[in-house]
Scaffold this motif. Structure first.
Motif, PDB file in Angstrom:
ATOM      1  N   ASP A  99       0.841  -1.517   0.117  1.00 51.77           N
ATOM      2  CA  ASP A  99       0.095   0.506   0.193  1.00 51.77           C
ATOM      3  C   ASP A  99       1.029   1.074  -0.001  1.00 51.77           C
ATOM      4  O   ASP A  99       1.670   1.333   0.802  1.00 51.77           O
ATOM      5  CB  ASP A  99      -1.136  -0.110   1.327  1.00 51.77           C
ATOM      6  CG  ASP A  99      -1.971   1.193   0.994  1.00 51.77           C
ATOM      7  OD1 ASP A  99      -2.131   1.974   1.731  1.00 51.77           O
ATOM      8  OD2 ASP A  99      -2.918   0.872  -0.053  1.00 51.77           O
ATOM      9  N   ARG A 100       0.738   1.896  -0.664  1.00 53.07           N
ATOM     10  CA  ARG A 100       1.914   3.078  -0.967  1.00 53.07           C
ATOM     11  C   ARG A 100       0.639   4.417   0.387  1.00 53.07           C
ATOM     12  O   ARG A 100       0.172   4.684  -0.015  1.00 53.07           O
ATOM     13  CB  ARG A 100       1.426   4.011  -2.126  1.00 53.07           C
ATOM     14  CG  ARG A 100       2.310   5.096  -2.764  1.00 53.07           C
ATOM     15  CD  ARG A 100       2.235   5.325  -4.124  1.00 53.07           C
ATOM     16  NE  ARG A 100       3.327   6.772  -4.831  1.00 53.07           N
ATOM     17  CZ  ARG A 100       4.380   6.648  -4.517  1.00 53.07           C
ATOM     18  NH1 ARG A 100       4.367   5.261  -5.002  1.00 53.07           N
ATOM     19  NH2 ARG A 100       4.738   7.483  -5.322  1.00 53.07           N
ATOM     20  N   VAL A 101       2.502   4.127   1.181  1.00 47.34           N
ATOM     21  CA  VAL A 101       2.597   5.443   1.681  1.00 47.34           C
ATOM     22  C   VAL A 101       3.107   6.575   1.382  1.00 47.34           C
ATOM     23  O   VAL A 101       4.520   6.611   0.540  1.00 47.34           O
ATOM     24  CB  VAL A 101       2.627   5.022   3.119  1.00 47.34           C
ATOM     25  CG1 VAL A 101       1.512   4.091   3.063  1.00 47.34           C
ATOM     26  CG2 VAL A 101       4.087   4.750   2.677  1.00 47.34           C
ATOM     27  N   ALA A 102       2.618   8.113   2.257  1.00 44.64           N
ATOM     28  CA  ALA A 102       2.931   9.226   1.695  1.00 44.64           C
ATOM     29  C   ALA A 102       4.566   9.202   3.104  1.00 44.64           C
ATOM     30  O   ALA A 102       5.864   9.804   3.188  1.00 44.64           O
ATOM     31  CB  ALA A 102       2.637  11.122   1.776  1.00 44.64           C
ATOM     32  N   LEU A 103       4.059   8.825   4.267  1.00 39.78           N
ATOM     33  CA  LEU A 103       4.607   8.993   5.573  1.00 39.78           C
ATOM     34  C   LEU A 103       6.283   7.584   5.693  1.00 39.78           C
ATOM     35  O   LEU A 103       5.338   6.524   5.559  1.00 39.78           O
ATOM     36  CB  LEU A 103       4.037   8.832   7.216  1.00 39.78           C
ATOM     37  CG  LEU A 103       3.044  10.290   6.549  1.00 39.78           C
ATOM     38  CD1 LEU A 103       2.533  10.197   7.942  1.00 39.78           C
ATOM     39  CD2 LEU A 103       3.767  11.187   6.994  1.00 39.78           C
ATOM     40  N   SER A 104       7.135   7.838   6.256  1.00 33.09           N
ATOM     41  CA  SER A 104       7.852   7.024   6.216  1.00 33.09           C
ATOM     42  C   SER A 104       7.268   5.844   7.806  1.00 33.09           C
ATOM     43  O   SER A 104       7.824   4.798   7.621  1.00 33.09           O
ATOM     44  CB  SER A 104       9.043   7.487   7.260  1.00 33.09           C
ATOM     45  OG  SER A 104       9.505   7.818   8.334  1.00 33.09           O
ATOM     46  N   LEU A 105       6.519   6.271   8.893  1.00 37.82           N
ATOM     47  CA  LEU A 105       5.951   5.524  10.120  1.00 37.82           C
ATOM     48  C   LEU A 105       4.750   5.239   9.733  1.00 37.82           C
ATOM     49  O   LEU A 105       3.794   3.730  10.161  1.00 37.82           O
ATOM     50  CB  LEU A 105       6.187   5.682  11.074  1.00 37.82           C
ATOM     51  CG  LEU A 105       7.701   6.791  11.507  1.00 37.82           C
ATOM     52  CD1 LEU A 105       7.577   7.269  12.832  1.00 37.82           C
ATOM     53  CD2 LEU A 105       8.563   4.802  12.017  1.00 37.82           C
ATOM     54  N   GLY A 106       4.192   5.456   8.199  1.00 34.03           N
ATOM     55  CA  GLY A 106       2.973   4.715   7.990  1.00 34.03           C
ATOM     56  C   GLY A 106       2.196   3.460   7.293  1.00 34.03           C
ATOM     57  O   GLY A 106       3.475   3.262   6.402  1.00 34.03           O
ATOM     58  N   LEU A 107       1.124   2.829   7.659  1.00 31.44           N
ATOM     59  CA  LEU A 107       0.937   1.525   7.198  1.00 31.44           C
ATOM     60  C   LEU A 107      -0.155   1.546   6.246  1.00 31.44           C
ATOM     61  O   LEU A 107      -0.443  -0.193   5.713  1.00 31.44           O
ATOM     62  CB  LEU A 107       0.401   0.747   8.447  1.00 31.44           C
ATOM     63  CG  LEU A 107       1.777   0.879   9.555  1.00 31.44           C
ATOM     64  CD1 LEU A 107       1.081  -0.347  10.626  1.00 31.44           C
ATOM     65  CD2 LEU A 107       2.942  -0.589   9.300  1.00 31.44           C
ATOM     66  N   GLY A 108      -0.415   2.658   6.165  1.00 32.25           N
ATOM     67  CA  GLY A 108      -1.243   3.095   5.361  1.00 32.25           C
ATOM     68  C   GLY A 108      -2.889   2.245   5.925  1.00 32.25           C
ATOM     69  O   GLY A 108      -3.074   2.708   6.799  1.00 32.25           O
ATOM     70  N   SER A 109      -3.548   1.870   4.708  1.00 30.01           N
ATOM     71  CA  SER A 109      -4.574   0.917   4.587  1.00 30.01           C
ATOM     72  C   SER A 109      -4.865  -0.524   4.954  1.00 30.01           C
ATOM     73  O   SER A 109      -6.036  -0.504   5.053  1.00 30.01           O
ATOM     74  CB  SER A 109      -5.387   1.744   3.665  1.00 30.01           C
ATOM     75  OG  SER A 109      -5.942   2.763   3.047  1.00 30.01           O
ATOM     76  N   LEU A 110      -3.757  -0.840   4.606  1.00 28.06           N
ATOM     77  CA  LEU A 110      -2.984  -2.064   5.232  1.00 28.06           C
ATOM     78  C   LEU A 110      -3.837  -2.750   6.786  1.00 28.06           C
ATOM     79  O   LEU A 110      -4.650  -3.239   6.598  1.00 28.06           O
ATOM     80  CB  LEU A 110      -1.897  -2.835   5.760  1.00 28.06           C
ATOM     81  CG  LEU A 110      -0.916  -1.883   4.401  1.00 28.06           C
ATOM     82  CD1 LEU A 110       0.897  -2.658   5.318  1.00 28.06           C
ATOM     83  CD2 LEU A 110      -1.047  -3.157   3.546  1.00 28.06           C
ATOM     84  N   LEU A 111      -3.672  -1.575   8.158  1.00 23.13           N
ATOM     85  CA  LEU A 111      -4.368  -2.100   9.070  1.00 23.13           C
ATOM     86  C   LEU A 111      -6.128  -1.757   8.639  1.00 23.13           C
ATOM     87  O   LEU A 111      -7.265  -2.882   9.630  1.00 23.13           O
ATOM     88  CB  LEU A 111      -4.610  -1.771  10.359  1.00 23.13           C
ATOM     89  CG  LEU A 111      -3.367  -1.364  10.427  1.00 23.13           C
ATOM     90  CD1 LEU A 111      -2.559  -0.710  11.993  1.00 23.13           C
ATOM     91  CD2 LEU A 111      -2.576  -2.986  10.774  1.00 23.13           C
ATOM     92  N   ARG A 112      -6.518  -1.999   7.377  1.00 23.72           N
ATOM     93  CA  ARG A 112      -8.330  -1.684   7.945  1.00 23.72           C
ATOM     94  C   ARG A 112      -8.574  -2.858   6.389  1.00 23.72           C
ATOM     95  O   ARG A 112      -9.925  -2.926   5.757  1.00 23.72           O
ATOM     96  CB  ARG A 112      -8.875   0.056   6.520  1.00 23.72           C
ATOM     97  CG  ARG A 112      -8.677   0.619   7.846  1.00 23.72           C
ATOM     98  CD  ARG A 112     -10.092   1.962   7.369  1.00 23.72           C
ATOM     99  NE  ARG A 112      -9.075   2.474   5.815  1.00 23.72           N
ATOM    100  CZ  ARG A 112      -7.981   3.230   5.976  1.00 23.72           C
ATOM    101  NH1 ARG A 112      -7.776   4.241   6.753  1.00 23.72           N
ATOM    102  NH2 ARG A 112      -8.029   3.732   4.212  1.00 23.72           N
ATOM    103  N   GLY A 113      -7.237  -3.519   5.880  1.00 18.96           N
ATOM    104  CA  GLY A 113      -8.063  -4.730   4.854  1.00 18.96           C
ATOM    105  C   GLY A 113      -8.043  -4.009   3.408  1.00 18.96           C
ATOM    106  O   GLY A 113      -8.427  -4.771   2.524  1.00 18.96           O
ATOM    107  N   GLU A 114      -7.087  -3.309   3.489  1.00 17.22           N
ATOM    108  CA  GLU A 114      -6.835  -3.114   1.868  1.00 17.22           C
ATOM    109  C   GLU A 114      -5.734  -2.348   1.711  1.00 17.22           C
ATOM    110  O   GLU A 114      -4.307  -2.314   2.281  1.00 17.22           O
ATOM    111  CB  GLU A 114      -7.653  -1.333   1.910  1.00 17.22           C
ATOM    112  CG  GLU A 114      -9.366  -1.501   2.586  1.00 17.22           C
ATOM    113  CD  GLU A 114      -9.687  -0.024   2.504  1.00 17.22           C
ATOM    114  OE1 GLU A 114     -10.766   0.474   2.545  1.00 17.22           O
ATOM    115  OE2 GLU A 114      -8.860   0.670   2.450  1.00 17.22           O
ATOM    116  N   ALA A 115      -4.989  -2.453   0.169  1.00 21.91           N
ATOM    117  CA  ALA A 115      -4.134  -2.623  -0.137  1.00 21.91           C
ATOM    118  C   ALA A 115      -4.201  -1.695  -1.375  1.00 21.91           C
ATOM    119  O   ALA A 115      -5.174  -2.859  -2.447  1.00 21.91           O
ATOM    120  CB  ALA A 115      -3.154  -3.342   0.356  1.00 21.91           C
ATOM    121  N   ASP A 116      -2.878  -1.318  -2.083  1.00 20.12           N
ATOM    122  CA  ASP A 116      -3.278  -1.654  -3.933  1.00 20.12           C
ATOM    123  C   ASP A 116      -2.849  -2.948  -4.488  1.00 20.12           C
ATOM    124  O   ASP A 116      -2.967  -2.749  -6.015  1.00 20.12           O
ATOM    125  CB  ASP A 116      -1.539  -0.182  -3.656  1.00 20.12           C
ATOM    126  CG  ASP A 116      -1.878   1.486  -3.650  1.00 20.12           C
ATOM    127  OD1 ASP A 116      -1.108   1.936  -2.841  1.00 20.12           O
ATOM    128  OD2 ASP A 116      -3.762   1.759  -3.101  1.00 20.12           O
TER     129      ASP A 116
END
Length: 128
Positions: A99-116
């Motif tokens: 999942d593409r993220v803007a922040l180095s510590l971010g987990l994006g949408s992965l914890l919502r079960g979503e990914a690119d």
């Protein structure tokens, strides 16, 4: 576009270990948070672990804490999931996700079960 290919699945007895690997294509691998998901027969897909692109923020679902370790190598475009003390309830198809993220510590949408992007999955079977 990112392509993900998992490897390392197989069959093992309870208490054993397996190491899953996910190889990613593309030059922007370090811009993606990565996750491992699993889906057992008759159950919904669930997140197992996720790691930020910096590698310094790692999430584990409660059932695998202390047994599984996720890591990544941005130079090699790979993420691994070391699974120890496996249990029969760990049996599932395991998927790698990005999942593409803007922040180095971010987990994006992965914890919502979503990914690119998603891999094709690899079977893990743990017998009692």
């Amino acid at each position: 576009q990112v392509q993900l290919v998992e490897s390392g699945g197989g069959s093992v007895q309870a208490g054993g270990s397996l190491r899953l690997s996910c190889a990613a294509s593309g030059r922007t691998f370090s811009s993606y948070a990565m996750g491992w998901f699993r889906q057992a027969p008759g159950k919904e897909r669930e997140i197992v672990a996720a790691i930020s692109w910096s590698g310094s923020n790692i999430y584990y679902t409660d059932s695998v804490k202390g047994r599984f370790t996720m890591s990544r190598d941005n130079a090699k475009n790979t993420v691994d999931l070391q699974m120890n003390r496996l249990k029969p309830e760990d049996t599932a198809v395991y998927y790698c996700a990005a999942d593409r993220v803007a922040l180095s510590l971010g987990l994006g949408s992965l914890l919502r079960g979503e990914a690119d992007y998603w891999g094709q999955g690899t079977q893990v079977t743990v017998s009692s």
